[in-house]
Scaffold this motif. Structure first.
Motif, mmCIF file in Angstrom:
data_model
loop_
_atom_site.group_PDB
_atom_site.id
_atom_site.type_symbol
_atom_site.label_atom_id
_atom_site.label_comp_id
_atom_site.label_asym_id
_atom_site.label_seq_id
_atom_site.Cartn_x
_atom_site.Cartn_y
_atom_site.Cartn_z
ATOM 1 N N LYS A 158 -5.725 8.451 7.872
ATOM 2 C CA LYS A 158 -7.014 8.263 7.193
ATOM 3 C C LYS A 158 -7.431 9.493 6.397
ATOM 4 C CE LYS A 158 -8.868 4.551 9.943
ATOM 5 N NZ LYS A 158 -8.337 3.595 9.038
ATOM 6 N N SER A 211 -3.359 6.299 -2.146
ATOM 7 C CA SER A 211 -4.249 5.559 -3.037
ATOM 8 C C SER A 211 -4.172 6.124 -4.458
ATOM 9 C CB SER A 211 -5.684 5.642 -2.509
ATOM 10 O OG SER A 211 -6.560 4.992 -3.381
ATOM 11 N N ASP A 223 0.809 -1.222 0.000
ATOM 12 C CA ASP A 223 0.000 0.000 0.000
ATOM 13 C C ASP A 223 0.842 1.271 0.000
ATOM 14 O OD1 ASP A 223 -2.321 -1.459 -0.077
ATOM 15 O OD2 ASP A 223 -2.928 -1.031 1.988
ATOM 16 N N GLU A 245 -3.703 8.198 3.398
ATOM 17 C CA GLU A 245 -4.336 7.131 2.611
ATOM 18 C C GLU A 245 -4.920 7.636 1.289
ATOM 19 O OE1 GLU A 245 -6.895 5.006 5.373
ATOM 20 O OE2 GLU A 245 -5.326 3.503 5.672
#
Length: 169
Positions: free
Chosen positions: A123, A131, A58, A127
């Protein structure tokens, strides 16, 4: 061989500092007990192995490119990374990578100090950015990801190091 990632955060004492040292090719030569504990490997499984064995998929490749570009220029570097332990669990940390030098000031090793990074900041900010970077890497390659990251940081008016440190200030 790396484990298959699972969607479970590793249970670790986030007040602890994880430390490691790597040679110039990125192989682990030292790690403290906290690092060993959260990575869930035995020390013998870590020493001599590439540091990227704990890399979670990730974390976009461009973040590691940026890290290595800075290290090669003799600049210490801070990066937010999602790591992968032996059980497949993840843990987010802020890496502070610096140099170990000999008496002639030649770099002999890299030293890494890792601290927990706030979940709410991950978050809300990390992220979504990571992403987007991963999606670009998958569809258009790392060059597109790097271009997007550079534009993103230009809009923020600061380099990556400052951006990730400011998020938690």
């Amino acid at each position: 061989k790396r484990p298959q990632p699972i969607d479970k955060e590793a249970d670790w004492d986030k007040s602890r500092i994880l430390m490691s040292k790597a040679d110039l090719t990125g192989n682990i030569v030292y790690c403290n007990a906290n690092f060993i504990n959260v990575a869930a490997y035995d020390e013998e499984e870590l020493i001599g192995k590439p540091h990227n064995m704990i890399r979670h998929p990730d974390t976009p490749s461009v973040i590691f490119k940026l890290l290595w570009d800075n290290l090669k220029q003799g600049k210490n570097f801070n990066a937010v990374v999602k790591n992968l332990n032996k059980k497949g669990e993840y843990y987010w940390v802020m890496n502070d990578i610096d140099f170990v030098r000999d008496t002639s000031q030649n770099i002999t090793h890299y030293s890494g100090i890792r601290k927990a990074y706030p979940t709410e900041v991950i978050k809300e900010h990390i992220e979504p950015l990571y992403s987007k970077l991963r999606d670009l890497e998958a569809s258009e390659g790392i060059e597109a990801s790097e271009k997007y990251l550079n534009q993103f940081l230009a809009e923020k008016g600061k380099p990556y190091n400052e951006y990730v440190k400011e998020l938690i200030a």
